[in-house]
Design a protein around this motif. Structure first.
Motif, PDB file in Angstrom:
ATOM      1  N   ILE A 180      35.647  44.432  41.478  1.00  0.00           N
ATOM      2  CA  ILE A 180      35.436  43.424  41.966  1.00  0.00           C
ATOM      3  C   ILE A 180      36.001  42.373  43.166  1.00  0.00           C
ATOM      4  O   ILE A 180      35.702  41.549  43.053  1.00  0.00           O
ATOM      5  CB  ILE A 180      35.845  42.849  40.585  1.00  0.00           C
ATOM      6  CG1 ILE A 180      37.346  42.099  40.363  1.00  0.00           C
ATOM      7  CG2 ILE A 180      35.203  42.820  39.213  1.00  0.00           C
ATOM      8  CD1 ILE A 180      37.635  41.524  39.376  1.00  0.00           C
ATOM      9  N   ASN A 181      36.277  43.256  43.794  1.00  0.00           N
ATOM     10  CA  ASN A 181      37.476  42.230  45.134  1.00  0.00           C
ATOM     11  C   ASN A 181      36.378  42.128  46.411  1.00  0.00           C
ATOM     12  O   ASN A 181      35.969  43.123  46.079  1.00  0.00           O
ATOM     13  CB  ASN A 181      38.381  44.006  45.365  1.00  0.00           C
ATOM     14  CG  ASN A 181      38.941  42.687  46.829  1.00  0.00           C
ATOM     15  OD1 ASN A 181      38.859  42.056  47.411  1.00  0.00           O
ATOM     16  ND2 ASN A 181      40.090  42.906  46.545  1.00  0.00           N
ATOM     17  N   GLN A 182      36.267  40.926  46.233  1.00  0.00           N
ATOM     18  CA  GLN A 182      35.102  40.374  47.151  1.00  0.00           C
ATOM     19  C   GLN A 182      35.305  40.523  49.120  1.00  0.00           C
ATOM     20  O   GLN A 182      34.107  40.775  49.012  1.00  0.00           O
ATOM     21  CB  GLN A 182      34.687  39.137  46.845  1.00  0.00           C
ATOM     22  CG  GLN A 182      34.209  38.387  45.571  1.00  0.00           C
ATOM     23  CD  GLN A 182      33.394  38.890  45.523  1.00  0.00           C
ATOM     24  OE1 GLN A 182      32.103  38.761  46.757  1.00  0.00           O
ATOM     25  NE2 GLN A 182      32.330  39.987  44.296  1.00  0.00           N
ATOM     26  N   GLU A 183      36.488  40.999  49.440  1.00  0.00           N
ATOM     27  CA  GLU A 183      36.537  41.313  50.479  1.00  0.00           C
ATOM     28  C   GLU A 183      37.237  42.422  50.844  1.00  0.00           C
ATOM     29  O   GLU A 183      36.078  43.331  51.832  1.00  0.00           O
ATOM     30  CB  GLU A 183      38.014  40.910  51.045  1.00  0.00           C
ATOM     31  CG  GLU A 183      37.633  39.004  51.360  1.00  0.00           C
ATOM     32  CD  GLU A 183      38.922  38.325  51.147  1.00  0.00           C
ATOM     33  OE1 GLU A 183      40.227  38.913  51.648  1.00  0.00           O
ATOM     34  OE2 GLU A 183      38.931  37.412  51.007  1.00  0.00           O
ATOM     35  N   ASN A 184      37.693  43.384  50.317  1.00  0.00           N
ATOM     36  CA  ASN A 184      37.476  45.108  49.685  1.00  0.00           C
ATOM     37  C   ASN A 184      37.435  45.821  48.905  1.00  0.00           C
ATOM     38  O   ASN A 184      38.331  46.844  48.545  1.00  0.00           O
ATOM     39  CB  ASN A 184      38.576  45.440  50.816  1.00  0.00           C
ATOM     40  CG  ASN A 184      40.290  44.416  51.869  1.00  0.00           C
ATOM     41  OD1 ASN A 184      39.239  45.051  52.753  1.00  0.00           O
ATOM     42  ND2 ASN A 184      39.988  44.205  51.489  1.00  0.00           N
ATOM     43  N   ARG A 185      35.991  45.814  48.668  1.00  0.00           N
ATOM     44  CA  ARG A 185      35.435  46.077  47.540  1.00  0.00           C
ATOM     45  C   ARG A 185      35.510  47.757  47.217  1.00  0.00           C
ATOM     46  O   ARG A 185      35.313  48.320  48.277  1.00  0.00           O
ATOM     47  CB  ARG A 185      34.061  45.233  47.243  1.00  0.00           C
ATOM     48  CG  ARG A 185      33.374  45.711  45.666  1.00  0.00           C
ATOM     49  CD  ARG A 185      32.204  45.729  45.580  1.00  0.00           C
ATOM     50  NE  ARG A 185      31.579  44.524  45.930  1.00  0.00           N
ATOM     51  CZ  ARG A 185      31.603  43.384  45.120  1.00  0.00           C
ATOM     52  NH1 ARG A 185      32.381  43.627  43.659  1.00  0.00           N
ATOM     53  NH2 ARG A 185      31.387  42.323  45.568  1.00  0.00           N
ATOM     54  N   VAL A 186      36.224  48.171  46.428  1.00  0.00           N
ATOM     55  CA  VAL A 186      35.793  49.866  46.416  1.00  0.00           C
ATOM     56  C   VAL A 186      34.736  49.974  45.674  1.00  0.00           C
ATOM     57  O   VAL A 186      34.832  50.338  43.988  1.00  0.00           O
ATOM     58  CB  VAL A 186      37.398  50.307  45.923  1.00  0.00           C
ATOM     59  CG1 VAL A 186      37.173  52.069  45.518  1.00  0.00           C
ATOM     60  CG2 VAL A 186      38.122  50.893  46.855  1.00  0.00           C
ATOM     61  N   PHE A 187      33.390  50.280  45.701  1.00  0.00           N
ATOM     62  CA  PHE A 187      32.004  50.131  44.385  1.00  0.00           C
ATOM     63  C   PHE A 187      32.124  51.710  44.242  1.00  0.00           C
ATOM     64  O   PHE A 187      31.855  52.583  45.322  1.00  0.00           O
ATOM     65  CB  PHE A 187      31.570  49.676  45.652  1.00  0.00           C
ATOM     66  CG  PHE A 187      29.893  49.343  44.533  1.00  0.00           C
ATOM     67  CD1 PHE A 187      30.392  48.152  43.562  1.00  0.00           C
ATOM     68  CD2 PHE A 187      28.576  49.392  45.225  1.00  0.00           C
ATOM     69  CE1 PHE A 187      29.023  48.202  42.525  1.00  0.00           C
ATOM     70  CE2 PHE A 187      27.458  49.622  44.203  1.00  0.00           C
ATOM     71  CZ  PHE A 187      28.093  48.797  43.261  1.00  0.00           C
ATOM     72  N   LYS A 188      32.763  51.997  43.120  1.00  0.00           N
ATOM     73  CA  LYS A 188      32.277  53.445  42.473  1.00  0.00           C
ATOM     74  C   LYS A 188      32.514  53.528  41.276  1.00  0.00           C
ATOM     75  O   LYS A 188      33.056  52.046  40.219  1.00  0.00           O
ATOM     76  CB  LYS A 188      33.420  54.580  43.193  1.00  0.00           C
ATOM     77  CG  LYS A 188      34.704  53.920  42.421  1.00  0.00           C
ATOM     78  CD  LYS A 188      35.556  54.779  43.009  1.00  0.00           C
ATOM     79  CE  LYS A 188      37.208  54.818  42.290  1.00  0.00           C
ATOM     80  NZ  LYS A 188      37.610  55.497  42.979  1.00  0.00           N
ATOM     81  N   GLN A 189      31.546  54.337  40.164  1.00  0.00           N
ATOM     82  CA  GLN A 189      32.143  54.195  39.112  1.00  0.00           C
ATOM     83  C   GLN A 189      33.255  54.496  38.684  1.00  0.00           C
ATOM     84  O   GLN A 189      33.982  55.660  39.179  1.00  0.00           O
ATOM     85  CB  GLN A 189      30.871  55.472  38.159  1.00  0.00           C
ATOM     86  CG  GLN A 189      30.896  55.590  37.237  1.00  0.00           C
ATOM     87  CD  GLN A 189      30.728  54.904  36.050  1.00  0.00           C
ATOM     88  OE1 GLN A 189      29.284  54.196  36.565  1.00  0.00           O
ATOM     89  NE2 GLN A 189      31.258  54.241  35.274  1.00  0.00           N
ATOM     90  N   LEU A 190      33.975  53.668  37.485  1.00  0.00           N
ATOM     91  CA  LEU A 190      34.928  53.920  37.150  1.00  0.00           C
ATOM     92  C   LEU A 190      34.795  54.765  35.955  1.00  0.00           C
ATOM     93  O   LEU A 190      33.317  55.072  35.284  1.00  0.00           O
ATOM     94  CB  LEU A 190      36.101  52.728  36.688  1.00  0.00           C
ATOM     95  CG  LEU A 190      35.824  52.301  38.515  1.00  0.00           C
ATOM     96  CD1 LEU A 190      36.716  50.717  37.788  1.00  0.00           C
ATOM     97  CD2 LEU A 190      36.757  52.830  39.016  1.00  0.00           C
ATOM     98  N   LYS A 191      36.439  55.278  35.779  1.00  0.00           N
ATOM     99  CA  LYS A 191      35.945  56.028  33.913  1.00  0.00           C
ATOM    100  C   LYS A 191      35.459  55.350  32.805  1.00  0.00           C
ATOM    101  O   LYS A 191      35.490  53.751  32.148  1.00  0.00           O
ATOM    102  CB  LYS A 191      37.230  56.613  33.458  1.00  0.00           C
ATOM    103  CG  LYS A 191      37.752  57.236  32.209  1.00  0.00           C
ATOM    104  CD  LYS A 191      38.941  57.978  32.341  1.00  0.00           C
ATOM    105  CE  LYS A 191      39.816  58.935  33.628  1.00  0.00           C
ATOM    106  NZ  LYS A 191      40.328  59.761  32.613  1.00  0.00           N
ATOM    107  N   LEU A 192      34.512  55.561  31.956  1.00  0.00           N
ATOM    108  CA  LEU A 192      34.005  54.883  31.213  1.00  0.00           C
ATOM    109  C   LEU A 192      35.602  54.553  30.272  1.00  0.00           C
ATOM    110  O   LEU A 192      36.321  56.172  29.539  1.00  0.00           O
ATOM    111  CB  LEU A 192      33.010  56.189  30.100  1.00  0.00           C
ATOM    112  CG  LEU A 192      31.918  56.099  31.402  1.00  0.00           C
ATOM    113  CD1 LEU A 192      31.314  57.320  30.232  1.00  0.00           C
ATOM    114  CD2 LEU A 192      31.002  55.537  31.088  1.00  0.00           C
ATOM    115  N   THR A 193      34.537  53.786  29.139  1.00  0.00           N
ATOM    116  CA  THR A 193      35.963  53.013  28.018  1.00  0.00           C
ATOM    117  C   THR A 193      36.534  54.196  27.141  1.00  0.00           C
ATOM    118  O   THR A 193      37.172  54.568  26.895  1.00  0.00           O
ATOM    119  CB  THR A 193      35.555  52.068  27.785  1.00  0.00           C
ATOM    120  OG1 THR A 193      35.513  50.469  28.931  1.00  0.00           O
ATOM    121  CG2 THR A 193      36.754  51.120  26.394  1.00  0.00           C
TER     122      THR A 193
END
Length: 334
Positions: free
Chosen positions: A126-139
């Protein structure tokens, strides 16, 4: 004799309805793969309804607002839970209350493990400046990891349970969510509901609380095919109804997880949050997600609370009611 040889596992999760609901399919598959373990869940009393259909899971109601209110009462709760003689304690919550109880069990020699929430990964998402946009582990996989860390083997299927109760062209619609950022605007959702009803779908509306009940009551006037169940039936009856639906249309909310619990396909609409955070319903497909992927600010939060500078931002500005309706109809054909 077999029951005497069973190991006892306590699972702790005190939080919101959706989070607790996600535990059930994980534990069901855990029991199938580890039949020598007796599973207990400690959670808020209301959550007991979720586990009624799983008699193999024993539920321990914990009223944190009355009987166990305040820090010192946690020692009393620990004393009550200690009487069960658990061999393992799984903290599926990882908050102060659950950590205190888990630590007390650990000090007494019980084998324990605690949920890794992946906080840093989620901050990066959710970082608006340095976002790491990837699928995270399912809860649900994070829950499973806690059990694996206790030494158990567990492979999750991520499949909806088979359900033969389905009524053709019956759709549930749950238009509400805890945060505005997760709610497709009600005026648009109302039109989606009318378009589906006009197309011959039988619509059942779900909600709770006086304002939601009053709002959904007015939607019944749009078409005879629309029926609001809000405030009319019990939570247990709601679950049984959800089990009969061809599909549920919901926000990123507890209703998505309740539908998953009952083996019902869910078409989910996402705003400020994103399926990449790992909270999609168990066994649900990302093909059934509706979201605006052109908004570069998304996701802005993990649970729905707008960050500073994006209060009341419209995450659905590019999604018209007609567009969402057409996406739903197209998905239902597949």
């Amino acid at each position: 004799m077999e029951k005497l040889n069973k190991k006892k596992l306590l699972v702790i999760r005190f939080s919101a309805l959706g989070d607790v609901t996600m535990i059930a399919p994980v534990l069901k598959e855990f029991i199938e793969q580890n039949p020598n373990v007796e599973v207990y869940v400690a959670s808020r009393p209301f959550m007991g309804t979720i586990f009624k259909q799983f008699p193999e899971i024993k539920f321990i109601p914990v009223d944190l607002n009355k009987e166990y209110k305040g820090f010192l009462s946690l020692f009393k709760l620990y004393g009550e839970l200690k009487k069960y003689n658990f061999d393992y304690v799984a903290d599926f919550h990882n908050v102060i209350r659950s950590k205190v109880i888990t630590s007390l069990f650990k000090l007494s020699g019980t084998t324990t493990a605690t949920l890794d929430k992946g906080r840093e990964e989620k901050k990066a998402l959710i970082n608006q400046e340095n976002r790491v946009f990837k699928q995270l582990k399912l809860t649900t996989e994070r829950y499973a990891d806690v059990l694996r860390n206790l030494g158990f083997k567990l492979t999750l299927s991520h499949q909806l349970k088979s359900n033969t109760l389905k009524e053709e062209k019956s759709i549930g619609i749950a238009p509400f969510a805890a945060f505005k950022s997760k709610m497709f605007p009600l005026d648009k959702m109302k039109l989606v509901t009318k378009l589906l009803a006009d197309n011959g779908y039988k619509i059942f509306l779900f909600g709770g609380g006086k304002s939601e009940i009053d709002e959904l009551k007015t939607w019944e006037n749009l078409n005879p095919n629309i029926q609001s169940l809000a405030g009319k039936i019990s939570f247990e009856e709601e679950l049984q109804k959800i089990a009969t639906l061809q599909a549920m249309i919901s926000m990123d909310s507890a209703n998505m997880h309740l539908a998953s619990l009952m083996g019902t396909r869910t078409i989910s609409i996402w705003g400020g949050t994103h399926p990449f955070a790992g909270f999609i319903g168990y066994g649900q497909s990302t093909d059934d997600v509706i979201q605006d992927e052109t908004l570069n600010c998304r996701p802005t939060s993990i649970f729905g609370k707008d960050p500073k500078g994006l209060e009341n931002f419209d995450y659905f500005q590019n999604l018209s009611a007609e567009d969402v309706y057409q996406q739903i109809v197209d998905k239902l054909k597949n």
